[in-house]
Design an enzyme around this catalytic site. Structure first.
Site, PDB file in Angstrom:
ATOM      1  N   GLU A  87       0.820  -1.222   0.000  1.00 29.42           N
ATOM      2  CA  GLU A  87       0.000   0.000   0.000  1.00 29.42           C
ATOM      3  C   GLU A  87       0.845   1.259   0.000  1.00 29.42           C
ATOM      4  O   GLU A  87       1.953   1.280   0.533  1.00 29.42           O
ATOM      5  CB  GLU A  87      -0.838   0.056   1.283  1.00 29.42           C
ATOM      6  CG  GLU A  87      -1.817  -1.052   1.411  1.00 29.42           C
ATOM      7  CD  GLU A  87      -2.562  -0.985   2.730  1.00 29.42           C
ATOM      8  OE1 GLU A  87      -3.336  -1.899   2.992  1.00 29.42           O
ATOM      9  OE2 GLU A  87      -2.359  -0.021   3.497  1.00 29.42           O
ATOM     10  N   CYS A 113       3.075   8.446   1.476  1.00 27.96           N
ATOM     11  CA  CYS A 113       3.485   7.464   2.483  1.00 27.96           C
ATOM     12  C   CYS A 113       3.782   6.160   1.742  1.00 27.96           C
ATOM     13  O   CYS A 113       2.894   5.610   1.080  1.00 27.96           O
ATOM     14  CB  CYS A 113       2.329   7.306   3.467  1.00 27.96           C
ATOM     15  SG  CYS A 113       2.595   6.032   4.683  1.00 27.96           S
ATOM     16  N   CYS A 120       5.930  -7.487   7.508  1.00 25.98           N
ATOM     17  CA  CYS A 120       6.923  -6.920   8.437  1.00 25.98           C
ATOM     18  C   CYS A 120       7.326  -7.983   9.443  1.00 25.98           C
ATOM     19  O   CYS A 120       6.507  -8.790   9.867  1.00 25.98           O
ATOM     20  CB  CYS A 120       6.300  -5.723   9.170  1.00 25.98           C
ATOM     21  SG  CYS A 120       7.475  -4.850  10.213  1.00 25.98           S
ATOM     22  N   CYS A 124       4.368  -6.004  15.596  1.00 27.02           N
ATOM     23  CA  CYS A 124       3.726  -5.197  16.640  1.00 27.02           C
ATOM     24  C   CYS A 124       2.292  -5.678  16.871  1.00 27.02           C
ATOM     25  O   CYS A 124       1.570  -5.982  15.920  1.00 27.02           O
ATOM     26  CB  CYS A 124       3.732  -3.719  16.243  1.00 27.02           C
ATOM     27  SG  CYS A 124       5.397  -3.092  16.019  1.00 27.02           S
ATOM     28  N   CYS A 127      -0.660  -3.715  15.071  1.00 28.62           N
ATOM     29  CA  CYS A 127      -0.522  -3.354  13.654  1.00 28.62           C
ATOM     30  C   CYS A 127      -1.043  -4.449  12.732  1.00 28.62           C
ATOM     31  O   CYS A 127      -0.672  -5.617  12.862  1.00 28.62           O
ATOM     32  CB  CYS A 127       0.951  -3.075  13.361  1.00 28.62           C
ATOM     33  SG  CYS A 127       1.268  -2.779  11.615  1.00 28.62           S
ATOM     34  N   CYS A 344      -2.087   1.630   8.303  1.00 30.26           N
ATOM     35  CA  CYS A 344      -1.361   0.830   7.335  1.00 30.26           C
ATOM     36  C   CYS A 344      -1.778  -0.632   7.414  1.00 30.26           C
ATOM     37  O   CYS A 344      -2.031  -1.165   8.465  1.00 30.26           O
ATOM     38  CB  CYS A 344       0.142   0.992   7.524  1.00 30.26           C
ATOM     39  SG  CYS A 344       0.878   0.037   8.813  1.00 30.26           S
TER      40      CYS A 344
END
Ligand code: SAH
Ligand code: SF4
Length: 356
Positions: A87, A113, A120, A124, A127, A344
């Site tokens: 994204e 952005c 990832c 987290c 997230c 995100c």
């Protein structure tokens, strides 16, 4: 699969294609004329155009989906050549302004952005990107192409300046090599000419990598996703805090080369009942003592199945007031694109659900 030519810095290209002024011409075609076909590069000899198209592709991604928010924010989902998706978001920070005679006084101000990885590794707990785990790093060209595609899709003139924030999917410092290349390609005067000082790298705090980025002296800004003031909570939110604790991050920030006129941004994700109290605000003031800091408070943005809740406006504002009263610069991030899967990873998740 052929590499994308967008992976190359101008210097790298000039080693491949002689004489060196050809690299400059190619950069202009790619980044000022937005061509997506080597054959359109009319000032290059035919054999060179042919050789380039044998060796490279231009765009390594295409638009799969986009959502336009009422406030003008546009969120893109891109498909990469291996079918993976990432994204990017185009934020309009300020609208264009016109005089009474209709003349343009100020252009709209844009920030893009960008994502740096598919997924990832940091994981987290708040997230959505983390939920799908880690798939792969983006190449420099895949990072650069996001901005190129957005500018093209919105007819943004090549010479219009914009800002870049590395705050999309992924941890930029976990892909430092390609990040540094993307920063160099973006800032090239013959290319998009987005100076390093207009680029902000957001990190969840890999302290050793903050040092490495600093040692490269690229001139970029840094934003630290702090989110908590004690290691117990921060480790719950960001598991790698166990290896890179708050103290190590603060020390790394103090060593980071910062333009004397600028400040280090600390992002603080406010989560109801977790870190939105007065005690946390107090501790934050102590923690940032001696650093030219600016705090950006972010409302936790809930999604289906999320573990946490959005804080109240009153708690958010009380937190902000406390910081300001104690000498810190502090803003509340306005929830741009709140009506279009703002945080995100959320557009990707939505499309996955729709496809499934
Ligand atoms: N990995 C880097 C950059 C990408 S994350 C980092 O963590 O800094 C981009 C930003 O989105 C981070 O500031 C993160 O805190 C924020 N974010 C992630 N999930 C969110 C959520 N559910 N609500 C609000 N912000 C979120
Ligand atoms: Fe990765 Fe940043 Fe999401 Fe944490 S907040 S999982 S570091 S993208």
């Amino acid at each position: 699969m052929k590499p994308t030519i967008l992976d190359c810095t101008k210097e790298e290209l000039s080693h491949v294609i002689a004489p060196p002024f050809r690299a400059k011409q190619i950069f202009k075609w790619l980044y000022a004329q937005y061509v997506d076909d080597f054959d359109a590069m009319k000032n290059l000899p035919q054999v060179m155009r042919h050789a380039l198209s044998e060796a490279y592709v231009i765009m390594p991604l295409h638009i799969l989906n986009k959502e336009i928010s009422r406030d003008g924010t546009i969120k893109y989902l891109f498909a990469l050549r291996d079918g993976k998706t990432v994204e990017s978001v185009l934020l309009r920070m300020k609208e264009a302004q016109y005089g009474s005679d209709g003349a343009l006084l100020h252009h709209a101000k844009y920030t893009v952005c960008v994502s740096t990885q598919v997924g990832c590794k940091v994981g987290c707990s708040f997230c959505l990107t983390a939920k799908g785990g880690f798939t792969r790093d983006l190449s420099a060209g895949e990072i650069v192409a996001q901005v190129l595609a957005l500018k093209k899709d919105n007819n943004i003139a090549a010479q219009r300046r914009l800002n870049i924030v590395y705050m999309g999917m992924g941890e930029p410092l976990d892909n430092l090599h390609n990040l540094a290349k993307a920063i160099a390609i973006f800032s090239d005067e013959d290319g998009l000419a987005i100076a390093a000082k207009r680029q902000t790298v957001s990190t969840s705090g890999l302290s050793s990598r903050i040092d490495q980025l600093g040692a490269m002296n690229l001139g970029v800004h840094i934003a630290i996703s702090l989110h908590a003031v004690d290691d117990t909570l921060r480790s719950e939110l960001i598991p790698m805090n166990k290896a890179h604790n708050i103290a190590s991050i603060i020390e790394a920030v103090k060593r980071f080369p910062i333009d004397a006129r600028k400040r280090v941004m600390f992002e603080y994700l406010m989560i109801k009942g977790k870190n939105d109290d007065r005690r946390s605000a107090k501790k934050l003031v102590t923690l940032l003592h001696g650093i030219k800091a600016k705090v950006n408070l972010i409302y936790f943005n809930p999604y289906e199945g999320s573990l946490y809740e959005r804080p109240s406006k009153a708690d958010m504002e009380a937190f902000q007031e406390y910081l300001i009263a104690h000498g810190l610069l502090c803003t509340i991030r306005d929830s741009k694109g709140i009506d279009i899967s703002a945080a995100c990873g959320q557009l990707k998740e939505k499309v996955n659900q729709e496809i499934a």
